[in-house]
Write a protein that holds these residues in place. Structure first.
Motif, PDB file in Angstrom:
ATOM      1  N   GLN A   5       0.762  -1.224   0.375  1.00  0.00           N
ATOM      2  CA  GLN A   5       0.043   0.296  -0.410  1.00  0.00           C
ATOM      3  C   GLN A   5       0.868   1.487  -0.227  1.00  0.00           C
ATOM      4  O   GLN A   5       2.241   1.130   0.106  1.00  0.00           O
ATOM      5  N   ARG A   6       0.184   2.118  -0.379  1.00  0.00           N
ATOM      6  CA  ARG A   6       0.676   3.632  -0.486  1.00  0.00           C
ATOM      7  C   ARG A   6       1.056   4.165   1.159  1.00  0.00           C
ATOM      8  O   ARG A   6       0.730   3.648   1.973  1.00  0.00           O
ATOM      9  N   TYR A   7       1.887   4.745   0.859  1.00  0.00           N
ATOM     10  CA  TYR A   7       1.997   5.749   2.441  1.00  0.00           C
ATOM     11  C   TYR A   7       0.932   6.409   3.539  1.00  0.00           C
ATOM     12  O   TYR A   7       0.381   6.482   3.911  1.00  0.00           O
ATOM     13  N   ILE A   8       0.057   6.921   1.832  1.00  0.00           N
ATOM     14  CA  ILE A   8      -1.037   7.827   2.049  1.00  0.00           C
ATOM     15  C   ILE A   8      -2.001   6.726   2.538  1.00  0.00           C
ATOM     16  O   ILE A   8      -3.038   7.772   3.673  1.00  0.00           O
ATOM     17  N   GLU A   9      -1.968   5.858   2.562  1.00  0.00           N
ATOM     18  CA  GLU A   9      -3.496   4.523   3.157  1.00  0.00           C
ATOM     19  C   GLU A   9      -3.105   4.499   4.377  1.00  0.00           C
ATOM     20  O   GLU A   9      -4.232   3.980   5.067  1.00  0.00           O
ATOM     21  N   VAL A  10      -1.928   4.752   4.897  1.00  0.00           N
ATOM     22  CA  VAL A  10      -1.917   4.061   6.067  1.00  0.00           C
ATOM     23  C   VAL A  10      -1.326   4.779   7.649  1.00  0.00           C
ATOM     24  O   VAL A  10      -0.629   4.524   8.853  1.00  0.00           O
ATOM     25  N   ASN A  11      -0.627   6.451   7.174  1.00  0.00           N
ATOM     26  CA  ASN A  11      -0.325   6.819   7.895  1.00  0.00           C
ATOM     27  C   ASN A  11      -1.286   7.526   9.155  1.00  0.00           C
ATOM     28  O   ASN A  11      -2.261   7.662   8.339  1.00  0.00           O
ATOM     29  N   ARG A  12      -0.675   7.577  10.035  1.00  0.00           N
ATOM     30  CA  ARG A  12      -1.726   7.201  11.318  1.00  0.00           C
ATOM     31  C   ARG A  12      -1.642   8.924  11.797  1.00  0.00           C
ATOM     32  O   ARG A  12      -1.574   8.993  12.843  1.00  0.00           O
ATOM     33  N   GLU A  13      -0.368   9.976  11.610  1.00  0.00           N
ATOM     34  CA  GLU A  13       0.637  10.690  12.192  1.00  0.00           C
ATOM     35  C   GLU A  13      -0.511  11.930  12.640  1.00  0.00           C
ATOM     36  O   GLU A  13      -1.130  12.631  10.994  1.00  0.00           O
ATOM     37  N   GLU A  14      -0.785  12.215  14.085  1.00  0.00           N
ATOM     38  CA  GLU A  14      -2.112  13.071  13.739  1.00  0.00           C
ATOM     39  C   GLU A  14      -1.655  14.366  13.634  1.00  0.00           C
ATOM     40  O   GLU A  14      -1.865  15.943  12.729  1.00  0.00           O
ATOM     41  N   ARG A  15       0.073  14.753  14.066  1.00  0.00           N
ATOM     42  CA  ARG A  15       0.883  15.895  13.269  1.00  0.00           C
ATOM     43  C   ARG A  15       1.088  16.570  11.819  1.00  0.00           C
ATOM     44  O   ARG A  15       0.750  17.804  11.661  1.00  0.00           O
ATOM     45  N   HIS A  16       0.685  14.981  10.805  1.00  0.00           N
ATOM     46  CA  HIS A  16       0.279  15.016   9.353  1.00  0.00           C
ATOM     47  C   HIS A  16      -0.728  15.759   9.143  1.00  0.00           C
ATOM     48  O   HIS A  16      -0.757  16.993   8.713  1.00  0.00           O
ATOM     49  N   PHE A  17      -1.473  15.630   9.981  1.00  0.00           N
ATOM     50  CA  PHE A  17      -2.873  15.988   9.466  1.00  0.00           C
ATOM     51  C   PHE A  17      -3.297  16.751  10.082  1.00  0.00           C
ATOM     52  O   PHE A  17      -4.129  17.879   9.300  1.00  0.00           O
ATOM     53  N   CYS A  18      -3.113  17.795  11.047  1.00  0.00           N
ATOM     54  CA  CYS A  18      -2.732  19.174  11.777  1.00  0.00           C
ATOM     55  C   CYS A  18      -1.839  20.005  10.528  1.00  0.00           C
ATOM     56  O   CYS A  18      -2.483  21.146  10.655  1.00  0.00           O
ATOM     57  N   ALA A  19      -1.483  19.699  10.048  1.00  0.00           N
ATOM     58  CA  ALA A  19      -1.010  20.847   9.850  1.00  0.00           C
ATOM     59  C   ALA A  19      -0.977  20.737   8.131  1.00  0.00           C
ATOM     60  O   ALA A  19      -0.896  21.465   7.476  1.00  0.00           O
ATOM     61  N   PRO A 148       0.618  22.902  22.491  1.00  0.00           N
ATOM     62  CA  PRO A 148      -0.414  23.067  21.306  1.00  0.00           C
ATOM     63  C   PRO A 148      -0.347  22.367  20.005  1.00  0.00           C
ATOM     64  O   PRO A 148       0.467  23.271  19.787  1.00  0.00           O
ATOM     65  N   ASP A 149      -1.178  21.820  19.188  1.00  0.00           N
ATOM     66  CA  ASP A 149      -0.704  21.204  18.089  1.00  0.00           C
ATOM     67  C   ASP A 149      -1.307  22.439  17.512  1.00  0.00           C
ATOM     68  O   ASP A 149      -0.608  22.295  16.850  1.00  0.00           O
ATOM     69  N   ILE A 150      -2.134  22.951  17.557  1.00  0.00           N
ATOM     70  CA  ILE A 150      -2.387  24.441  16.792  1.00  0.00           C
ATOM     71  C   ILE A 150      -2.727  25.710  17.695  1.00  0.00           C
ATOM     72  O   ILE A 150      -3.285  25.622  18.515  1.00  0.00           O
ATOM     73  N   GLY A 163      -4.889  18.314  18.839  1.00  0.00           N
ATOM     74  CA  GLY A 163      -5.690  17.155  18.013  1.00  0.00           C
ATOM     75  C   GLY A 163      -5.051  15.900  18.421  1.00  0.00           C
ATOM     76  O   GLY A 163      -3.806  15.137  18.447  1.00  0.00           O
ATOM     77  N   LYS A 164      -5.928  15.229  18.144  1.00  0.00           N
ATOM     78  CA  LYS A 164      -5.477  13.472  18.537  1.00  0.00           C
ATOM     79  C   LYS A 164      -6.057  12.727  17.270  1.00  0.00           C
ATOM     80  O   LYS A 164      -7.493  13.434  17.252  1.00  0.00           O
ATOM     81  N   LEU A 165      -5.616  11.461  16.780  1.00  0.00           N
ATOM     82  CA  LEU A 165      -6.098  10.988  15.966  1.00  0.00           C
ATOM     83  C   LEU A 165      -6.391   9.671  16.821  1.00  0.00           C
ATOM     84  O   LEU A 165      -7.487   8.637  17.249  1.00  0.00           O
ATOM     85  N   GLU A 166      -6.008   8.485  17.153  1.00  0.00           N
ATOM     86  CA  GLU A 166      -6.042   7.418  17.476  1.00  0.00           C
ATOM     87  C   GLU A 166      -5.152   7.321  18.705  1.00  0.00           C
ATOM     88  O   GLU A 166      -4.887   6.671  19.606  1.00  0.00           O
ATOM     89  N   SER A 167      -4.308   8.162  19.289  1.00  0.00           N
ATOM     90  CA  SER A 167      -3.920   8.299  20.421  1.00  0.00           C
ATOM     91  C   SER A 167      -4.651   8.628  21.802  1.00  0.00           C
ATOM     92  O   SER A 167      -5.590   9.400  20.985  1.00  0.00           O
ATOM     93  N   LEU A 168      -4.537   8.314  22.889  1.00  0.00           N
ATOM     94  CA  LEU A 168      -4.703   8.800  23.456  1.00  0.00           C
ATOM     95  C   LEU A 168      -4.851  10.413  24.085  1.00  0.00           C
ATOM     96  O   LEU A 168      -3.345  10.985  23.937  1.00  0.00           O
ATOM     97  N   GLU A 169      -5.585  10.437  25.007  1.00  0.00           N
ATOM     98  CA  GLU A 169      -4.957  11.798  25.610  1.00  0.00           C
ATOM     99  C   GLU A 169      -3.701  11.829  26.752  1.00  0.00           C
ATOM    100  O   GLU A 169      -4.072  10.908  27.441  1.00  0.00           O
ATOM    101  N   LEU A 206     -10.536  20.509  21.682  1.00  0.00           N
ATOM    102  CA  LEU A 206     -10.047  18.905  21.367  1.00  0.00           C
ATOM    103  C   LEU A 206     -10.526  18.878  19.263  1.00  0.00           C
ATOM    104  O   LEU A 206     -11.494  19.054  19.956  1.00  0.00           O
ATOM    105  N   LEU A 207      -9.320  18.422  19.247  1.00  0.00           N
ATOM    106  CA  LEU A 207      -9.652  17.994  17.808  1.00  0.00           C
ATOM    107  C   LEU A 207      -9.431  16.557  17.613  1.00  0.00           C
ATOM    108  O   LEU A 207      -8.107  15.593  18.250  1.00  0.00           O
ATOM    109  N   ALA A 208     -10.825  16.075  17.186  1.00  0.00           N
ATOM    110  CA  ALA A 208     -10.337  14.402  17.615  1.00  0.00           C
ATOM    111  C   ALA A 208     -11.961  13.695  16.396  1.00  0.00           C
ATOM    112  O   ALA A 208     -12.302  14.224  16.289  1.00  0.00           O
ATOM    113  N   LEU A 209     -11.300  11.974  16.386  1.00  0.00           N
ATOM    114  CA  LEU A 209     -12.583  11.528  15.930  1.00  0.00           C
ATOM    115  C   LEU A 209     -13.701  11.872  15.772  1.00  0.00           C
ATOM    116  O   LEU A 209     -14.300  11.523  15.196  1.00  0.00           O
ATOM    117  N   GLN A 210     -14.054  11.509  17.900  1.00  0.00           N
ATOM    118  CA  GLN A 210     -15.163  11.816  17.955  1.00  0.00           C
ATOM    119  C   GLN A 210     -15.437  12.941  19.048  1.00  0.00           C
ATOM    120  O   GLN A 210     -13.937  13.095  19.860  1.00  0.00           O
TER     121      GLN A 210
END
Length: 262
Positions: A5-19, A148-150, A163-169, A206-210
């Motif tokens: 798979q391409r890296y774009i399909e597996v990347n889970r880094e919240e800082r990437h998506f914040c950027a 703070p992420d942003i 910002g949180k994606l899969e990581s816990l607070e 907080l910016l999170a999945l839910q």
């Protein structure tokens, strides 16, 4: 063998998506306007598109400490500036400023060391603080180390986003103090000790999945909110594809959202 798979399909880094989110805000007036309207309508937060400053991984307290003087050499002027700041912080946390002269963890070369410099709170020894009569200063150390992420600033208003994606607070110790409490202390210290922020109204979000459970992070938005804003924005293909991956991975089936990820 890993999956093909391409890296774009597996990347889970919240800082990437914040950027990428910040990139979208800065490159598209449509995105800025939609985001500002969303948080204004939900929480009454007043940001303005034409005066918006945005910072990633904002180490504000550390940067202002560094601005007091060259940390690589001893200077009486720098030492006096640092002492004035630490006097204020120690008093703000409920202690007498004499504690600075009684506890070696404040100093780079001990209390009586030759040209000993005052440490930034980010370098204070956690174990030494715990062994002292100054336990609340651990919170100051955490605040100086937190980023703070942003951070968004606009016309006397500042928004700090974690910002949180899969990581816990993050939790800092057995007391359960988390990033929301530390982010609030950061805001309080900025208002108290940095003149340019004295009249600023701070908000923590907080910016999170839910959205989190009741009693945690009174202000929050979701990545789905961001995805919905970006769908019609004239952005580059890569940014759109990255957020498309978030949509597919986390929101195509709501059963994929796990409370333990939040």
């Amino acid at each position: 063998m890993f999956t093909n798979q391409r890296y774009i399909e597996v990347n889970r880094e919240e800082r990437h998506f914040c950027a990428l989110f910040v990139h979208a805000l800065l490159s598209s007036e449509l995105v800025r306007t939609a985001f500002i309207e969303m948080i204004r309508s939900r929480y009454g937060i007043e940001l303005f598109s034409d005066s918006l400053e945005i910072y990633l991984e904002a180490a504000v307290l550390r940067d202002y400490w560094n601005n007091l003087g060259d940390s690589r050499r001893y200077s009486l002027e720098t030492s006096q500036k640092r002492r004035q700041v630490l006097n204020g912080i120690v008093e703000y946390m409920g202690y007498n400023i004499s504690a600075i002269d009684d506890n070696p963890f404040f100093w780079t070369n001990g209390i009586d060391g030759n040209k000993s410099k005052l440490w930034s709170p980010s370098h204070w020894s956690s174990s030494a603080i715990e062994a002292s009569a100054l336990p609340n200063l651990l919170k100051v150390k955490w605040a100086f180390n937190a980023k703070p992420d942003i951070m968004m600033i606009s016309d006397g208003c500042a928004l700090l986003i974690e910002g949180k994606l899969e990581s816990l607070e993050g939790k800092y110790d057995a007391s359960g103090q988390g990033q929301e409490e530390t982010q609030q202390l950061i805001a309080n210290l900025l208002k108290e000790f940095i003149p340019t922020f004295r009249q600023t109204v701070f908000h923590n979000m907080l910016l999170a999945l839910q959205s989190p459970g009741r009693g945690r992070w009174p202000m929050s938005i979701t990545w789905k909110d961001i995805i919905d804003i970006l769908k019609t924005a004239p952005l580059d293909v890569f940014t759109q594809e990255c957020f498309g991956q978030l949509q597919t991975r986390y929101y195509s089936n709501t059963d994929n959202l796990r409370r333990e990820d939040l």
